[in-house]
Design a protein around this motif. Sequence first.
Motif, mmCIF file in Angstrom:
data_model
loop_
_atom_site.group_PDB
_atom_site.id
_atom_site.type_symbol
_atom_site.label_atom_id
_atom_site.label_comp_id
_atom_site.label_asym_id
_atom_site.label_seq_id
_atom_site.Cartn_x
_atom_site.Cartn_y
_atom_site.Cartn_z
ATOM 1 N N ALA A 186 0.732 -1.122 -0.181
ATOM 2 C CA ALA A 186 -0.124 0.047 0.082
ATOM 3 C C ALA A 186 0.841 1.129 0.204
ATOM 4 C CB ALA A 186 -0.902 -0.073 1.139
ATOM 5 N N ASP A 187 2.243 1.235 0.187
ATOM 6 C CA ASP A 187 2.965 2.383 0.306
ATOM 7 C C ASP A 187 3.331 2.701 -1.095
ATOM 8 O OD1 ASP A 187 3.405 2.407 3.058
ATOM 9 O OD2 ASP A 187 5.210 1.107 2.890
ATOM 10 N N PRO A 193 0.909 11.540 -7.122
ATOM 11 C CA PRO A 193 -0.171 12.297 -6.600
ATOM 12 C C PRO A 193 -1.477 12.000 -6.674
ATOM 13 C CG PRO A 193 0.557 12.831 -8.889
ATOM 14 C CD PRO A 193 1.403 11.520 -8.321
ATOM 15 N N LEU A 194 -2.398 11.922 -5.520
ATOM 16 C CA LEU A 194 -3.312 11.403 -5.232
ATOM 17 C C LEU A 194 -4.775 12.162 -5.596
ATOM 18 C CD1 LEU A 194 -2.331 9.669 -1.931
ATOM 19 C CD2 LEU A 194 -2.222 8.706 -4.224
ATOM 20 N N ALA A 203 -10.328 11.961 3.821
ATOM 21 C CA ALA A 203 -10.345 10.787 3.527
ATOM 22 C C ALA A 203 -9.169 10.065 3.291
ATOM 23 C CB ALA A 203 -11.358 10.677 2.046
ATOM 24 N N TRP A 204 -8.299 10.753 2.355
ATOM 25 C CA TRP A 204 -6.945 9.872 2.294
ATOM 26 C C TRP A 204 -6.085 9.744 3.671
ATOM 27 C CZ3 TRP A 204 -5.078 6.848 -1.055
ATOM 28 C CH2 TRP A 204 -5.224 6.980 -2.411
ATOM 29 N N PRO A 205 -5.933 10.766 4.480
ATOM 30 C CA PRO A 205 -5.522 10.564 5.676
ATOM 31 C C PRO A 205 -6.119 9.597 6.762
ATOM 32 C CG PRO A 205 -5.680 13.128 5.325
ATOM 33 C CD PRO A 205 -6.373 12.442 4.296
ATOM 34 N N GLN A 216 1.541 12.022 6.761
ATOM 35 C CA GLN A 216 2.130 13.181 6.328
ATOM 36 C C GLN A 216 3.054 13.012 4.917
ATOM 37 O OE1 GLN A 216 1.884 16.155 7.984
ATOM 38 N NE2 GLN A 216 0.831 14.935 9.515
ATOM 39 N N LEU A 217 3.166 11.771 4.672
ATOM 40 C CA LEU A 217 3.800 11.371 3.370
ATOM 41 C C LEU A 217 2.805 11.412 1.969
ATOM 42 C CD1 LEU A 217 6.119 8.434 4.648
ATOM 43 C CD2 LEU A 217 6.602 10.964 4.367
ATOM 44 N N LEU A 218 1.726 11.478 2.347
ATOM 45 C CA LEU A 218 0.770 11.499 0.865
ATOM 46 C C LEU A 218 0.790 12.948 0.224
ATOM 47 C CD1 LEU A 218 -2.554 10.466 3.211
ATOM 48 C CD2 LEU A 218 -1.129 9.223 1.540
#
Length: 309
Positions: A186-187, A193-194, A203-205, A216-218
């Motif tokens: 999943a990493d 870029p999402l 939602a992503w966090p 924080q890495l998203l």
Amino acid sequence: MTSDSLPSLTALRAFEATARLGSASAAADALHLTHGAISRQIKALESELKHPLFARHGRRLVLTAEGRAFADSCTQAFDMMKAARRTFERAHEGAPLVLTCTGSLLARWLIPRLPRLNRELPELRLRWVPNDHDSAAATQDIDAQLVFSDNLQAPAKQRVLAVERIGPVLAPQLAAQLGVSATSSADTVLAQPLLHTLSRPQAWPQWARRSAIDEQLLQLGQGFEHLYYLLEAAEAGLGIAIAPQLLVEDAIESGRLIAPWGFVATDATLALISREGLGAREQRHIHELGDWLETTLDSSANPAADRTS
């Protein structure tokens, strides 16, 4: 006027419309009366109550504090009378129940299942109204809402149907370009870029925290106003999107999207919330609809794609 007597209904309607719409002219248009008739009704009501309801600044009317409180009570009372009339008419005329949900839920999950709903509950007449402003309380024109919420209010007439699950999805062609497979970590999302929705930035966090990934890495990429547009972009191969499992299960089954990292539960639930004051017939139909939704949601679940936190 004694404290337990009612003012003129005509005067109350004129006052409530003026307070709600902001001017006597707008109230006159709404009630198909003249400006002068509205003004006379308001003056008569103030005389009957022996207190001013508006402060007059030239031709502009501004509600007093007491006037605002009285206007709010009048609006609530008229709304209750309208709801009572609708309930009465439906009981005698078989009018459809009016239900609302987000446009995305309506387009991507409900509409494909309406033929089945119509077959299995042929006596249930429904009118669906899309609403992209989620709320846990039904409005005056809505009999019930189908809504995702993590803040359901206990007093509401609500029936919890399912726990929300979210996860990353992408088009198969993009997965091939990125070298993503069912065994990919999943990493992998951290390098991309999402895609996301502006209405739900958490939602992503939220997914990252429940997937043991440092949020924080998203890297958030292009944002979309509505979830429907986000999913269309994902199906077009524009990027990796985050979405509720319920809204992408058909796309996954048809091969338009894949969900290589499964889905995780959130704190939100999908609930059917009905308004107060429904008649016996409407309550029975809401119960039947709730049973159907619950059964359909259970049967459409795909445990093999799930990943618990």
